[in-house]
Write an enzyme that holds these catalytic residues in place. Structure first.
Site, PDB file in Angstrom:
ATOM      1  N   HIS A  10      44.667  39.107  46.428  1.00 47.88           N
ATOM      2  CA  HIS A  10      43.611  38.141  46.140  1.00 47.88           C
ATOM      3  C   HIS A  10      44.274  36.762  46.161  1.00 47.88           C
ATOM      4  O   HIS A  10      45.444  36.639  45.818  1.00 47.88           O
ATOM      5  CB  HIS A  10      43.072  38.454  44.737  1.00 47.88           C
ATOM      6  CG  HIS A  10      41.866  37.679  44.327  1.00 47.88           C
ATOM      7  ND1 HIS A  10      41.943  36.389  43.869  1.00 47.88           N
ATOM      8  CD2 HIS A  10      40.556  38.027  44.285  1.00 47.88           C
ATOM      9  CE1 HIS A  10      40.715  35.979  43.549  1.00 47.88           C
ATOM     10  NE2 HIS A  10      39.865  36.949  43.795  1.00 47.88           N
ATOM     11  N   ASP A  32      48.930  42.477  39.339  1.00 46.11           N
ATOM     12  CA  ASP A  32      47.571  41.965  39.217  1.00 46.11           C
ATOM     13  C   ASP A  32      46.661  43.179  38.984  1.00 46.11           C
ATOM     14  O   ASP A  32      46.377  43.940  39.906  1.00 46.11           O
ATOM     15  CB  ASP A  32      47.199  41.227  40.507  1.00 46.11           C
ATOM     16  CG  ASP A  32      45.724  40.819  40.535  1.00 46.11           C
ATOM     17  OD1 ASP A  32      44.972  41.199  39.615  1.00 46.11           O
ATOM     18  OD2 ASP A  32      45.340  40.125  41.497  1.00 46.11           O
ATOM     19  N   GLN A  83      41.487  44.579  38.983  1.00 46.01           N
ATOM     20  CA  GLN A  83      40.561  45.623  39.427  1.00 46.01           C
ATOM     21  C   GLN A  83      40.921  47.010  38.891  1.00 46.01           C
ATOM     22  O   GLN A  83      40.144  47.942  39.055  1.00 46.01           O
ATOM     23  CB  GLN A  83      40.518  45.678  40.962  1.00 46.01           C
ATOM     24  CG  GLN A  83      39.967  44.423  41.619  1.00 46.01           C
ATOM     25  CD  GLN A  83      38.492  44.190  41.316  1.00 46.01           C
ATOM     26  OE1 GLN A  83      37.780  45.091  40.876  1.00 46.01           O
ATOM     27  NE2 GLN A  83      38.042  42.972  41.521  1.00 46.01           N
ATOM     28  N   LYS A 132      35.524  41.394  34.068  1.00 43.01           N
ATOM     29  CA  LYS A 132      35.369  42.507  35.010  1.00 43.01           C
ATOM     30  C   LYS A 132      35.327  43.845  34.281  1.00 43.01           C
ATOM     31  O   LYS A 132      35.313  44.906  34.897  1.00 43.01           O
ATOM     32  CB  LYS A 132      36.516  42.497  36.031  1.00 43.01           C
ATOM     33  CG  LYS A 132      36.477  41.297  36.971  1.00 43.01           C
ATOM     34  CD  LYS A 132      37.599  41.360  37.965  1.00 43.01           C
ATOM     35  CE  LYS A 132      37.840  40.036  38.668  1.00 43.01           C
ATOM     36  NZ  LYS A 132      36.825  39.717  39.678  1.00 43.01           N
ATOM     37  N   CYS A 173      38.002  36.351  48.712  1.00 41.51           N
ATOM     38  CA  CYS A 173      39.220  35.639  48.287  1.00 41.51           C
ATOM     39  C   CYS A 173      40.468  36.347  48.789  1.00 41.51           C
ATOM     40  O   CYS A 173      41.472  36.448  48.067  1.00 41.51           O
ATOM     41  CB  CYS A 173      39.301  35.495  46.770  1.00 41.51           C
ATOM     42  SG  CYS A 173      37.941  34.612  46.048  1.00 41.51           S
TER      43      CYS A 173
END
Ligand code: PLP
Lengths: 402, 145
Positions: free
Chosen positions: A117, A194, A197, A220, A360
């Site tokens: 991302h 990261d 998600q 999220k 993104c």
């Protein structure tokens, strides 16, 4: 299985006269009543600044804020001192690029993957430019998985930082973090994950993953916007200098110099997002009540069903792993002859909310030679019927563009 | 917070698009899809007098406009690019519209003219797609004079 839609007031509405089918969960999830109520309660009953007063309200707010750190820590297998609240994944990663960037030298290497991302790409690109460090990129395979052979070759003694996504917000691919941690640590590189998600969808144990830092966003995972997390191994945080300076993070200030509090407070300058932390803690409680492994297996069956149904539609191509192994409930696809934004707009007429565009991830789009994809992403309140509605709407869009 | 007149118009437009399309609008919609699938004037112009590229990062739309201007008139207008149906149909239609037009007249084309030309309601989020054509033209003409 309970119908979780009932817990989410926003999902009761109609769009264009049709029931809302919300399939943009990778962008942000909706908020359960419990989270909305927790934030209202905080403002109606406990609002005060934290760590600043001895009065009752300040005490309550401080306890709630500290408990939120505890709740997050417990959720990902960390310790309380290892949890720093930020604005979100983006801020967490920028924090690291800035703070770790201080000790980078010309010729050092930062290793990323092709599926990052922008928020785990651009900060590193910038810091590399500033420091004369070199940015290297791990490619993906034809199956949309991380090329582990390439990763092995690219990780060298020069690699200081390996920053990589746990789960791609475009492809749905889940990367083998444990293996990458071993590889990174063999060359003394710092591993940054990261997890924007992955934390919302699967059981995470930072000790087991053995990552050095991990970042994610509250919004999220049923929490409010403006609150996110940076996890860091205690011994690494202890040796890091602050990112921002101001109130709340200092131990002592004289005209000549200042000293800092211990982690995590040293890294949280200024009045923090108290309501956000409380909302996030409530969101985690909501997830824990359902059980994260139950969520994982339920959204897994949805993903399997959606992949099967989407593949039946003529002109659709899945951009991501075709099987559900190590795959999150995020499905990108293209429809022949239709731009994702046109698809999205027609689907909107049917009450279906999906995302279209480059998500993104422009470097990934460029290497896949795509202008963008359509993306449907699921969470606990989605059902097989939602997927059927999606498929019907796609066919309608295809009719219009015939 | 006060909203500007422009914002109010945009909100208004998105309201229109929530209702069913009239028969006339349906016809225009087909027209747009036709221009998207069978673009007119989509080619690189070799003997252009000015060339300009604009992007719309939201959709990833791209337009490169080629103009051949002679004696204050647009002799030819062509484009290349990629993106959604609205952005691409919009520029294709616009190149037809400005061919043989005086520069001063072309410079006077307004946002409203583009919306009229497209003929279908454009929702708030698609305004940038629809107007990328005009932005490209305006910038091109600024560069020529
Ligand atoms: C993989 C990934 N990383 C980072 C981010 C950025 O998160 P935020 O916008 O909450 O900072 C996102 C969210 O879009 C994401 O999907």
């Amino acid at each position: 299985m309970k119908n979780y839609k009932e817990d989410f007031p926003i999902l009761k509405q109609r769009i264009k006269g049709k029931p809302l089918v919300y399939l943009d969960n990778s962008a942000t999830t909706q908020k359960p009543k419990a989270v909305i109520q927790a934030i209202t309660d905080y403002y109606e009953k406990d609002n005060a600044n934290v760590h600043r007063g001895v009065h009752e309200l300040s005490m309550r707010a401080s306890i709630a804020y500290e408990n939120a750190h505890k709740r997050v820590a417990e959720f990902i297998g960390a310790e309380e001192e290892e949890i720093i609240f930020t604005k979100g994944t983006t801020e967490s990663i920028n924090f690291l690029a800035y703070v770790l960037g201080r000790s980078l030298k010309a010729g050092d290497e930062i290793l990323l993957s092709e599926m990052e991302h922008h928020s785990n790409f651009v900060p590193w690109q910038q810091i590399a430019k500033e420091k004369g460090a070199k940015l290297k990129i791990i490619p993906i395979t034809k199956e949309f998985r991380l090329d582990m052979k390439a990763a092995e070759n690219l990780l060298t003694q020069k690699t200081k930082i390996l920053a990589i996504t746990h789960c791609s917000n475009v492809l749905g691919t889940i990367n083998p973090i444990k293996e990458l941690a071993k590889m990174a640590h063999q060359v003394n590189a710092t591993l940054i994950v990261d997890a924007a998600q992955s934390v919302p969808h699967m059981q995470i144990d930072v000790k087991e993953l053995d990552c050095d830092f991990l970042a994610f966003s509250g919004h999220k995972m049923f929490g409010p916007t403006g609150i996110g997390v940076l996890y860091g191994k205690r011994k690494l945080l202890e040796n890091l200098e602050p990112f921002m300076y101001g109130g709340g993070m200092i131990e002592e200030v004289t005209q000549e110099k200042s000293t800092w509090k211990d982690s995590p407070w040293r890294f949280e300058a200024g009045t923090p997002n108290i309501e956000g932390a409380i909302g996030l803690a409530k969101a985690i409680e909501y997830i824990q009540d359902i059980g994260i492994t139950n969520i994982e297996s339920y959204t897994g069956t949805l993903t399997e069903y959606a992949l099967k149904e989407l593949k039946k539609v003529k002109g659709i191509k899945i951009i991501g792993p075709q099987d559900i192994n190590n795959r999150a409930p995020v499905i990108s696809f293209t429809i022949q002859g239709m731009h994702p934004h046109d698809v999205g707009e027609i689907l909107n007429q049917e009450g279906v909310a999906i995302r279209g565009g480059n998500h993104c991830a422009m470097p990934l789009m460029t290497s896949l030679k795509l202008d963008g994809t359509n993306r449907a992403s699921f969470h606990i309140y989605n059902t097989k019927e939602d997927i059927d509605t999606l498929i019907k709407a796609i066919k309608k869009a295809q009719d219009i563009f015939k | 917070m006060k909203i500007t007149k422009e914002q109010a118009q945009q909100i208004d437009r998105s309201k229109i698009s929530s209702s069913e399309l009239t028969e006339e609008q349906e016809m225009y919609k087909e027209n747009i899809i036709d221009y998207y699938k069978h673009p007119r004037n989509k080619e690189e112009l070799k003997d252009y007098t000015c060339k300009h590229r604009e992007l719309n990062p939201i959709c990833g739309d791209e337009i490169i406009l080629y103009l051949k201007i002679e004696k204050g008139k647009v002799k030819r207008a062509t484009y290349t690019g990629k993106g959604c149906a609205i952005s691409q149909a919009s520029i294709s239609l616009l190149t037809e519209k400005i061919t043989d037009m005086n520069i001063t007249e072309a410079k006077n084309i307004k946002r409203e003219d583009i919306f009229k030309m497209l003929g279908i309601p454009i929702s708030f989020v698609r305004t940038k797609c629809a107007l990328l054509s005009l932005k490209t033209l305006t910038k091109s003409l600024e560069e020529t004079t």
